[in-house]
Design a protein around this motif. Structure first.
Motif, mmCIF file in Angstrom:
data_model
loop_
_atom_site.group_PDB
_atom_site.id
_atom_site.type_symbol
_atom_site.label_atom_id
_atom_site.label_comp_id
_atom_site.label_asym_id
_atom_site.label_seq_id
_atom_site.Cartn_x
_atom_site.Cartn_y
_atom_site.Cartn_z
ATOM 1 N N GLU A 1 0.789 -1.231 0.000
ATOM 2 C CA GLU A 1 0.000 0.000 0.000
ATOM 3 C C GLU A 1 0.826 1.289 0.000
ATOM 4 O O GLU A 1 0.267 2.366 0.156
ATOM 5 C CB GLU A 1 -0.915 0.036 1.232
ATOM 6 N N THR B 1 0.222 -3.000 10.035
ATOM 7 C CA THR B 1 -0.076 -3.576 8.735
ATOM 8 C C THR B 1 0.118 -5.085 8.784
ATOM 9 O O THR B 1 0.722 -5.615 9.728
ATOM 10 C CB THR B 1 0.797 -2.938 7.633
ATOM 11 N N GLN C 1 -1.514 -5.305 3.554
ATOM 12 C CA GLN C 1 -2.653 -4.393 3.703
ATOM 13 C C GLN C 1 -2.958 -4.170 5.181
ATOM 14 O O GLN C 1 -2.997 -5.112 5.979
ATOM 15 C CB GLN C 1 -3.878 -4.956 2.991
ATOM 16 N N TYR D 1 2.060 0.843 -4.296
ATOM 17 C CA TYR D 1 0.714 1.427 -4.325
ATOM 18 C C TYR D 1 0.430 2.087 -5.672
ATOM 19 O O TYR D 1 1.259 2.797 -6.224
ATOM 20 C CB TYR D 1 0.546 2.470 -3.211
ATOM 21 N N SER E 1 -6.547 -0.155 -2.596
ATOM 22 C CA SER E 1 -6.421 -1.276 -1.657
ATOM 23 C C SER E 1 -7.474 -2.356 -1.901
ATOM 24 O O SER E 1 -7.179 -3.557 -1.831
ATOM 25 C CB SER E 1 -6.517 -0.761 -0.226
#
Length: 339
Positions: free
Chosen positions: A35, A238, A89, A66, A72
């Protein structure tokens, strides 16, 4: 702000990845999306994982920062479909998929002490034993969770307590509990995909957002806000996952190689982050000397801490017995590393 790909380019890239997947009976190129940019924390972690896998096998790991494969939600769908072998994620985005993962957004639950935090992620029974079962229900093998740094707020005006957030349109991830957190803090939470945040701040559609300091610096959020406030309310978490069918289809030796590479990358990223928060503040102040960076006192934090009790109650309402069990175990795990 990074220049992200157009929707057409994203679609073309995703299509080419699908075609590659379909044409390979036994993939020796593993695809890993995350991300953040390649030189941000998730990217540094991914690069270390790639280095370990390629040093210990004939496999190649292809990294997708990303924007290269969409937002996402897109990369999660691709991971569940097996187009991606790995995805990094935040529970901030998987919260609607795995409600219990929203526990990471209960304010003031996680400590800010980096040593204790690292040990918590290494040893937590909730993270290492309970969460994998919940991710497996969604076709995902949970490989590791790791912290990315204290979350701070950026706003146009100083924030010393919840009244200062009254009617402030504050960007949050598309996470129900994070929405409730900022309601409790007095703001007007506004869920937005990350790619829209800089422009929304620039045009005044929103007036605030939260992120770790390194991300505020690297994405130049300070250019379109005036004040950074650290209230100690959270540390960004994360999670790196593998497609379950892909992982289960590997030999035990390959599974162990992946697990070992994740362990090496975890220790690398914990070490990498030492001093990163402070270095990022220095970079922000060098780029914008007039930027205010405020750390709230214990007294100023008290109203936010009191509001956190309501958020915890909301989490328990949302998740029932399974959420209560996760929260209880996390508190026990945290007590073990902080006392």
């Amino acid at each position: 702000m990074a220049n992200y790909m157009t929707k057409t380019a994203v679609a073309a890239t995703a299509a080419s990845v699908m075609a590659m997947t379909a044409s390979m009976a036994s993939a020796d190129t593993w695809r890993y999306a995350f991300e953040e940019a390649i030189d941000e924390v998730q990217g540094i972690f991914a690069q270390k994982f790639k280095e370990e896998i390629e040093a210990n096998s004939d496999h190649t790991v292809q990294l997708f920062p990303y924007g290269t494969l969409g937002e996402s939600a897109d990369t999660m769908e691709q991971a569940q479909a097996g187009i991606l072998q790995f995805v990094d994620q935040s529970p901030g985005f998987t919260g609607s998929l795995i409600p219990e993962a929203q526990v990471f957004f209960v304010p003031y639950l996680l400590p800010q002490d980096t040593e204790a935090l690292g040990e918590f992620f290494r040893t937590s029974k909730a993270i290492n034993e309970m969460f994998p079962e919940l991710y497996a229900e969604q076709g995902l093998e949970l490989l590791v969770m790791f912290p990315e740094g204290e979350v701070c707020m950026t706003t146009q005006e100083p924030v010393t307590g919840p009244p200062d957030l009254n009617e402030v349109k504050f960007r949050v991830m598309t996470n129900p509990l994070l929405v409730e957190s900022y309601k409790a803090f007095g703001a007007t939470p506004t869920p937005l995909p990350w790619g829209e945040v800089y422009g929304a701040l620039q045009t005044g559609i929103i007036q605030g957002q939260e992120n770790p300091m390194f991300f505020i610096e690297s994405t130049k959020m300070y250019e379109v806000t005036e004040v950074i406030t650290c209230a100690g309310h959270n540390n960004f978490t994360t999670a790196v996952m593998a497609n379950q069918d892909f992982y289960d289809g590997l030999s035990e030796d390959e599974q162990q190689m992946i697990d070992d590479a994740m362990d090496v990358a975890f220790e690398h990223i914990i070490d990498y982050q030492k001093g990163l928060h402070e270095e990022s503040i220095e970079k922000i102040k060098a780029a914008k000397p007039e930027m205010q960076v405020n750390v709230l006192t214990e007294e100023e934090r008290t109203p936010f801490i009191e509001a956190a009790a309501d958020v915890e109650a909301t989490f328990l309402e949302m998740t029932g017995e399974s959420g209560a069990a996760i929260l209880e175990q996390m508190k026990a795990d945290l007590e073990a590393v902080t006392n």
